[in-house]
Design a protein around this motif. Structure first.
Motif, PDB file in Angstrom:
ATOM      1  N   ARG A 190       0.835  -1.205   0.000  1.00 59.68           N
ATOM      2  CA  ARG A 190       0.000   0.000   0.000  1.00 59.68           C
ATOM      3  C   ARG A 190       0.871   1.257   0.000  1.00 59.68           C
ATOM      4  O   ARG A 190       0.447   2.314  -0.463  1.00 59.68           O
ATOM      5  CB  ARG A 190      -0.924  -0.006   1.229  1.00 59.68           C
ATOM      6  N   GLY A 191       2.070   1.132   0.549  1.00 63.12           N
ATOM      7  CA  GLY A 191       2.997   2.261   0.569  1.00 63.12           C
ATOM      8  C   GLY A 191       3.500   2.636   1.948  1.00 63.12           C
ATOM      9  O   GLY A 191       4.358   3.509   2.082  1.00 63.12           O
ATOM     10  N   ASP A 244       9.542   7.149  -1.001  1.00 60.21           N
ATOM     11  CA  ASP A 244       8.478   8.045  -0.553  1.00 60.21           C
ATOM     12  C   ASP A 244       8.275   9.210  -1.516  1.00 60.21           C
ATOM     13  O   ASP A 244       7.171   9.763  -1.610  1.00 60.21           O
ATOM     14  CB  ASP A 244       8.764   8.550   0.868  1.00 60.21           C
ATOM     15  N   ILE A 302       5.801   7.662  -3.894  1.00 58.80           N
ATOM     16  CA  ILE A 302       4.495   7.313  -3.331  1.00 58.80           C
ATOM     17  C   ILE A 302       3.652   8.553  -3.037  1.00 58.80           C
ATOM     18  O   ILE A 302       2.444   8.560  -3.257  1.00 58.80           O
ATOM     19  CB  ILE A 302       4.690   6.475  -2.040  1.00 58.80           C
ATOM     20  N   TYR A 303       4.313   9.625  -2.556  1.00 61.85           N
ATOM     21  CA  TYR A 303       3.575  10.830  -2.170  1.00 61.85           C
ATOM     22  C   TYR A 303       3.702  11.913  -3.225  1.00 61.85           C
ATOM     23  O   TYR A 303       4.754  12.073  -3.842  1.00 61.85           O
ATOM     24  CB  TYR A 303       4.095  11.353  -0.825  1.00 61.85           C
TER      25      TYR A 303
END
Ligand code: DAT
Ligand code: MG
Length: 150
Positions: free
Chosen positions: A30-31, A145, A148-149
């Motif tokens: 999911r991250g 990250d 992901i973000y």
């Protein structure tokens, strides 16, 4: 905002059934960042503190016995919406009511053998992370990250 933490645990039935990797993997994919991860044989004292809000419930003795029937896999996830998303990914407390695709719906049938735990609020997450891991948590950065973000 991306630093929110939640305490997730694979209960003894989940460990015995070989579901630790599957469950950890769902959160990884999911991250979420895994901040801590440990197989623990919890003492009665630790479980009483963890579940202290439920001490007056009729099922409390059974719950403590179940949670001490074998080791649990305790871990901490960190990321945006960790607490709320963690609960959604676990599914409703009673697997009979859990939405398809959630961990409890995919792997459980009975409320007293519902495979996993997740903190229900940011406050309880902080309490549970401290209770189970104390100071044994160190943050780290991940290059991924940035992907992901937004
Ligand atoms: P959750 O684990 O979804 O946060 P909870 O904190 O209300 O649910 O209860 C903790 C655990 O206790 C739950 O995962 C399974 C058990 N439990 C809760 N309600 C129960 C009930 N009515 N009968 C038997 N076990 C129950
Ligand atoms: Mg709870």
């Amino acid at each position: 905002a991306n630093q929110e933490r939640s305490f997730i645990m694979v209960k003894p039935d989940g460990v015995e059934r070989g579901l630790v990797g599957e469950i950890v993997s769902r959160f990884e994919k999911r991250g979420f960042k895994i901040l801590a991860l440990q197989l623990i044989h919890p003492s009665a004292e630790l479980l009483q503190e963890h579940y202290k809000d439920l001490a007056d419930k009729p099922f409390f003795p059974k719950l403590l016995a179940y949670m001490q029937s074998g080791p649990v896999a305790a871990f901490v996830i960190q990321g945006k919406g960790a607490v709320k998303i963690g609960r959604v990914m676990l599914g409703a407390t009673n697997p009979q009511d859990s939405a398809p695709g959630t961990i409890r719906a995919d792997f459980a049938l009975d409320i007293g053998k519902n495979v996993c735990h997740g903190s229900d609020s940011v406050e309880s997450a902080e309490r549970e992370v401290a209770l189970w891991f104390g100071d044994n948590i160190k943050s780290y950065s991940r290059a991924v990250d940035n992907i992901i973000y937004e």
